[in-house]
Design a protein around this motif. Structure first.
Motif, PDB file in Angstrom:
ATOM      1  N   THR A  57       2.945  -5.892   1.951  1.00 19.47           N
ATOM      2  CA  THR A  57       2.699  -6.040   0.517  1.00 19.47           C
ATOM      3  C   THR A  57       3.417  -7.261  -0.043  1.00 19.47           C
ATOM      4  O   THR A  57       2.905  -7.949  -0.934  1.00 19.47           O
ATOM      5  N   ASP A 115      -4.844  -3.517   1.122  1.00 16.70           N
ATOM      6  CA  ASP A 115      -5.855  -2.515   1.480  1.00 16.70           C
ATOM      7  C   ASP A 115      -7.121  -3.233   1.886  1.00 16.70           C
ATOM      8  O   ASP A 115      -7.902  -3.688   1.038  1.00 16.70           O
ATOM      9  N   ASP A 150     -10.600  -2.418   0.352  1.00 17.74           N
ATOM     10  CA  ASP A 150     -10.870  -2.670  -1.060  1.00 17.74           C
ATOM     11  C   ASP A 150     -11.510  -4.042  -1.202  1.00 17.74           C
ATOM     12  O   ASP A 150     -10.874  -5.070  -0.988  1.00 17.74           O
TER      13      ASP A 150
END
Length: 286
Positions: free
Chosen positions: A86, A96, A99
């Motif tokens: 992240t 992700d 997504d």
């Protein structure tokens, strides 16, 4: 006969910087790149795998290198299906891969970052090194097709790290699919006889480019530290054994990029220097 460009898979590797290969007075970011570019015509920028590159930095790379110098830029980890932290995602986005909104943002940032290299003719390829678990099958086919759509108009090279892609019975189909997608194939030199060993093939997927990456022949490949995996000093016999294969590749494509990834100390630049010498000697003897 196509051009054969020889270089290394990084010019900023900490072990190389510590090795003393860069002279005093040329060890800052600008000095290192200018010094490297005086000695080799191509380099792989691998930092872009670990964190998204920045347009400002790519513009500086273009300004600090002569016309004709070539960068192969390694694709960001999220774009090849690798785990991504992240902390290196833009604007706090979650890593992700499922997504589409996140992927759209990452692709846009990556495209923006490499634009200065494309605009100045310095982008040799974007290297998509897929993970060891990426094996032939429907899911891989979907990923390759999506990558081709996202990179339309870009020079792209693909390195598979699962050996099944280049097994007898599959290699021809792999080459054909890369050709359909307009993607160059990456050959590798590495230790053989390991479960993860890539067969020593020299495939051609795109008549414009072929890439050969020399990972070293350490039998610790796939385990241990980076030093363990890549520690190898190429000798003349190992390098000379590649000369006929590189000339054969150059007879099939416009350019061959030969990149050394045995990044321990100055081993990669020394191997690249010696390979360049051997290629010159071979040309002069013809």
């Amino acid at each position: 006969m196509g051009d054969i460009l020889v270089g290394t898979c990084s010019w900023t590797d900490p072990a190389l910087v510590r090795s003393g290969w860069y002279p005093k007075g040329q060890r800052d970011a600008e000095g290192r790149l200018r010094y490297y570019a005086e000695r080799f015509p191509v380099v792989e920028a691998d930092a872009s795998y670990y964190a998204l590159p920045q347009e400002r930095v790519s513009r500086l790379w273009a300004e600090r290198t002569p016309d004709g110098f070539t960068f192969d830029v390694k694709a960001f980890s999220l774009l090849t299906g690798h785990p991504t932290r992240t902390a290196v995602m833009p604007d706090g986005l979650p890593p992700d891969a499922g997504d589409d909104g996140v992927l759209d943002a990452v692709w846009a940032r990556f495209a923006e970052a490499v634009a200065p290299l494309r605009d100045t003719g310095r982008l040799g390829s974007v290297l998509f090194q897929f993970p060891p678990w990426f094996r032939p099958g429907p899911r891989a086919e979907q990923m390759l097709a999506r990558t081709a759509r996202r990179t339309e108009g870009w020079p792209v090279a693909v390195e598979f790290r699962h050996p099944d892609w280049w097994r007898p019975g599959q290699a021809e189909a792999t080459c054909a699919r890369l050709a359909d997608l307009g993607m160059a194939a990456v050959a590798v030199d590495m230790a053989q006889g390991l479960p993860a060993s890539i067969p020593p093939v020299t495939p051609v997927g795109d008549p414009r480019l072929a890439v050969v990456r020399f990972h070293g022949r350490n039998t610790s490949w796939g385990r241990g530290s980076k030093e363990d995996r890549f520690r190898h000093t190429y000798d003349d016999d190992e390098l000379s054994g590649w000369l006929p294969r590189l000339r054969e590749l150059a007879g099939q494509v416009e350019r061959v990029h030969v990149l050394f990834n045995n990044c321990c100390g100055d081993a990669s630049v020394r191997a690249a220097e010696r390979m360049s010498e051997l290629l010159r000697e071979a040309r002069s003897s013809v």
